[in-house]
Design a protein around this motif. Structure first.
Motif, PDB file in Angstrom:
ATOM      1  N   ASP A 202      31.201  34.487   0.422  1.00 26.99           N
ATOM      2  CA  ASP A 202      30.194  34.911   0.992  1.00 26.99           C
ATOM      3  C   ASP A 202      28.895  34.359   0.983  1.00 26.99           C
ATOM      4  N   ASP A 203      28.562  33.923  -0.215  1.00 27.95           N
ATOM      5  CA  ASP A 203      27.311  33.290  -0.398  1.00 27.95           C
ATOM      6  C   ASP A 203      27.446  31.984   0.595  1.00 27.95           C
ATOM      7  N   ILE A 204      28.553  31.119   0.774  1.00 29.08           N
ATOM      8  CA  ILE A 204      28.504  30.128   1.653  1.00 29.08           C
ATOM      9  C   ILE A 204      28.473  30.520   3.160  1.00 29.08           C
ATOM     10  N   LEU A 205      29.092  31.812   3.472  1.00 28.70           N
ATOM     11  CA  LEU A 205      29.120  32.180   4.929  1.00 28.70           C
ATOM     12  C   LEU A 205      27.608  32.373   5.264  1.00 28.70           C
ATOM     13  N   ALA A 206      26.889  33.033   4.465  1.00 30.93           N
ATOM     14  CA  ALA A 206      25.583  33.410   4.605  1.00 30.93           C
ATOM     15  C   ALA A 206      24.537  32.111   4.983  1.00 30.93           C
ATOM     16  N   LYS A 207      24.987  31.079   4.851  1.00 30.66           N
ATOM     17  CA  LYS A 207      24.157  29.829   5.027  1.00 30.66           C
ATOM     18  C   LYS A 207      24.416  29.117   6.300  1.00 30.66           C
ATOM     19  N   SER A 208      23.404  28.212   6.829  1.00 27.20           N
ATOM     20  CA  SER A 208      23.791  27.482   7.973  1.00 27.20           C
ATOM     21  C   SER A 208      25.073  26.619   8.003  1.00 27.20           C
ATOM     22  N   PRO A 209      25.819  27.051   9.168  1.00 31.11           N
ATOM     23  CA  PRO A 209      27.211  26.319   9.008  1.00 31.11           C
ATOM     24  C   PRO A 209      27.019  24.573   9.164  1.00 31.11           C
ATOM     25  N   SER A 210      25.729  24.440   9.868  1.00 29.81           N
ATOM     26  CA  SER A 210      25.701  22.754  10.292  1.00 29.81           C
ATOM     27  C   SER A 210      25.233  22.152   8.989  1.00 29.81           C
ATOM     28  N   MET A 242      16.988  18.013   9.624  1.00 27.44           N
ATOM     29  CA  MET A 242      15.890  18.544  10.258  1.00 27.44           C
ATOM     30  C   MET A 242      15.822  18.899  11.902  1.00 27.44           C
ATOM     31  N   MET A 243      16.463  17.740  12.181  1.00 27.17           N
ATOM     32  CA  MET A 243      16.331  18.138  13.656  1.00 27.17           C
ATOM     33  C   MET A 243      17.433  19.057  14.584  1.00 27.17           C
ATOM     34  N   GLU A 244      18.290  19.690  13.604  1.00 30.10           N
ATOM     35  CA  GLU A 244      19.091  20.707  13.888  1.00 30.10           C
ATOM     36  C   GLU A 244      18.283  21.950  14.155  1.00 30.10           C
ATOM     37  N   ALA A 245      18.876  22.824  15.226  1.00 28.81           N
ATOM     38  CA  ALA A 245      18.213  24.039  15.471  1.00 28.81           C
ATOM     39  C   ALA A 245      18.111  25.031  14.159  1.00 28.81           C
ATOM     40  N   ASP A 246      19.258  24.850  13.359  1.00 27.18           N
ATOM     41  CA  ASP A 246      19.323  25.898  12.282  1.00 27.18           C
ATOM     42  C   ASP A 246      18.283  25.432  11.363  1.00 27.18           C
ATOM     43  N   ALA A 247      17.871  24.297  11.093  1.00 31.98           N
ATOM     44  CA  ALA A 247      16.743  23.921  10.292  1.00 31.98           C
ATOM     45  C   ALA A 247      15.561  24.378  10.708  1.00 31.98           C
ATOM     46  N   CYS A 248      15.300  24.252  11.984  1.00 29.62           N
ATOM     47  CA  CYS A 248      14.000  24.902  12.373  1.00 29.62           C
ATOM     48  C   CYS A 248      14.018  26.270  12.359  1.00 29.62           C
ATOM     49  N   ILE A 251      13.560  27.469   8.758  1.00 30.47           N
ATOM     50  CA  ILE A 251      12.057  27.300   8.135  1.00 30.47           C
ATOM     51  C   ILE A 251      11.110  28.428   8.875  1.00 30.47           C
ATOM     52  N   ASP A 252      11.405  28.815  10.018  1.00 27.58           N
ATOM     53  CA  ASP A 252      10.552  29.638  10.807  1.00 27.58           C
ATOM     54  C   ASP A 252      10.794  30.968  10.186  1.00 27.58           C
ATOM     55  N   ALA A 253      12.090  31.247   9.852  1.00 26.26           N
ATOM     56  CA  ALA A 253      12.440  32.584   9.401  1.00 26.26           C
ATOM     57  C   ALA A 253      11.791  32.848   7.905  1.00 26.26           C
ATOM     58  N   PHE A 254      11.801  31.702   7.054  1.00 25.40           N
ATOM     59  CA  PHE A 254      11.146  31.828   5.980  1.00 25.40           C
ATOM     60  C   PHE A 254       9.587  31.969   5.974  1.00 25.40           C
ATOM     61  N   LEU A 255       8.829  31.251   6.832  1.00 26.19           N
ATOM     62  CA  LEU A 255       7.629  31.487   6.847  1.00 26.19           C
ATOM     63  C   LEU A 255       7.161  32.569   7.599  1.00 26.19           C
ATOM     64  N   GLN A 256       7.855  33.354   8.574  1.00 23.86           N
ATOM     65  CA  GLN A 256       7.893  34.704   9.173  1.00 23.86           C
ATOM     66  C   GLN A 256       8.389  35.681   8.362  1.00 23.86           C
ATOM     67  N   LYS A 257       8.977  35.419   7.117  1.00 26.04           N
ATOM     68  CA  LYS A 257       9.569  36.358   5.956  1.00 26.04           C
ATOM     69  C   LYS A 257      10.604  37.337   6.762  1.00 26.04           C
ATOM     70  N   ARG A 258      11.482  36.805   7.461  1.00 28.66           N
ATOM     71  CA  ARG A 258      12.613  37.146   8.082  1.00 28.66           C
ATOM     72  C   ARG A 258      14.049  36.786   7.646  1.00 28.66           C
ATOM     73  N   ARG A 259      14.902  37.357   7.988  1.00 27.26           N
ATOM     74  CA  ARG A 259      16.265  36.688   8.001  1.00 27.26           C
ATOM     75  C   ARG A 259      16.432  35.708   9.098  1.00 27.26           C
ATOM     76  N   PRO A 260      17.113  34.235   8.647  1.00 26.61           N
ATOM     77  CA  PRO A 260      17.258  33.426   9.755  1.00 26.61           C
ATOM     78  C   PRO A 260      18.516  33.925  10.582  1.00 26.61           C
ATOM     79  N   ARG A 261      18.633  33.601  11.611  1.00 25.26           N
ATOM     80  CA  ARG A 261      19.660  33.684  12.766  1.00 25.26           C
ATOM     81  C   ARG A 261      20.451  32.615  13.001  1.00 25.26           C
ATOM     82  N   TRP A 262      21.502  32.129  12.047  1.00 29.17           N
ATOM     83  CA  TRP A 262      22.093  30.849  12.489  1.00 29.17           C
ATOM     84  C   TRP A 262      22.967  30.605  13.811  1.00 29.17           C
ATOM     85  N   GLN A 263      23.014  29.525  14.236  1.00 28.57           N
ATOM     86  CA  GLN A 263      23.653  29.214  15.639  1.00 28.57           C
ATOM     87  C   GLN A 263      25.183  28.884  15.093  1.00 28.57           C
ATOM     88  N   ALA A 264      26.105  29.454  15.918  1.00 27.69           N
ATOM     89  CA  ALA A 264      27.548  28.881  15.679  1.00 27.69           C
ATOM     90  C   ALA A 264      27.333  27.297  16.025  1.00 27.69           C
TER      91      ALA A 264
END
Length: 269
Positions: A202-210, A242-248, A251-264
């Motif tokens: 579950d910890d792995i699944l919660a992270k960015s696939p890319s 860093m050029m991947e959509a998930d990294a952007c 980081i935006d989610a961290f700065l905005q204090k929300r959960r990230p929405r990872w892309q498939a």
């Protein structure tokens, strides 16, 4: 054809659930020994998983009282040929390397004994969690056969002196020792094993696939490099990550204090 090879009872069973692929060794009567058929089944699944964008994590487990007792010695003795043995160990090495080459983490879930090539199988997985009753050994020396190929994986998990001691004495170590020596990540009561592995998945699944795929490939490749080369390589990988959509997004989610929405994976830029 034996009952273990029938369609109703495959020697390697696969289940897929929510991105977690479970491969279960299913030769309980033979302590899940790595027969030629088992190695072929594992290789086929590894090849398929390498192309599977939906897989996020692999769990390797077993049926019965043993995780894996190593090679099928009866089968090996039935074909006393140098060419046969070379090809057999090549196939085994291909499976072990294939587990590390998979783009997603592989977790060994260990109950019972893991001996010889079975111990090698544990050492070849990225992560390993065992019941506290599990035991580990590289015991080929007891039958006059030094566990040379298991030594490759074992010596990349535990210190040289610990590995050599296991190889020349064939002594079993318990799960607590295996954790202390670095062969496994955790030893838990048998009743807690399923939950511990699921929590890890579950910890792995919660992270960015890319990011996971970037990271696993980088982790093993850099270990073979000199320090300066490793930093050059890792820096390039991190820049590309860093050029991947998930990294952007992350980081935006961290700065905005929300959960990230990872892309498939198929939607990554």
């Amino acid at each position: 054809m034996s009952i273990e090879e029938t369609a109703e009872q495959p020697i390697l069973a696969r289940t897929d659930e929510g991105g977690v692929v479970t491969l279960r060794l299913n030769r309980p009567g033979q302590f899940n020994a790595l027969s030629e058929a088992m190695l072929a089944a594992l290789q086929a699944e590894i090849d398929a998983l390498a192309r599977d964008a939906d897989a996020r994590c692999v769990v390797l487990e077993s049926t019965g009282r043993a995780f894996c007792a190593g090679h099928d010695l009866r089968e090996m003795r039935s074909q006393p040929s140098l060419d046969y043995y070379r090809e057999l160990f090549r196939k085994c090495g291909s499976v072990m390397q294939g587990l590390q080459a998979l783009p997603v983490p592989v977790i060994a879930k260990v109950r019972g004994i893991a001996t010889a090539a079975g111990c090698q199988l544990v050492a070849s997985c990225d992560l390993a969690v065992a019941a506290d009753t599990a035991t580990f050994a590289v015991s080929g020396i007891n039958v006059g056969l030094f566990c040379s190929t298991p030594a490759v994986a074992l010596s990349r998990n535990v210190s040289a002196k610990r590995a050599f001691e296991m190889l020349v004495t064939a002594r079993f170590i318990d799960a607590a020792q295996a954790q202390d020596w670095g062969l496994i990540n955790d030893a838990v009561p048998d009743t807690a094993l399923d939950g511990r592995v699921q929590a890890l998945a579950d910890d792995i699944l919660a992270k960015s696939p890319s990011a996971i795929r970037y990271g696993k490939r980088m982790f093993y490749k850099q270990r073979q490099m000199a320090l300066a080369d490793a930093y050059d390589y890792a820096g390039d990988v991190m820049a590309r990550n860093m050029m991947e959509a998930d990294a952007c997004e992350g980081i935006d989610a961290f700065l905005q204090k929300r959960r990230p929405r990872w892309q498939a994976l198929g939607q990554q830029s």
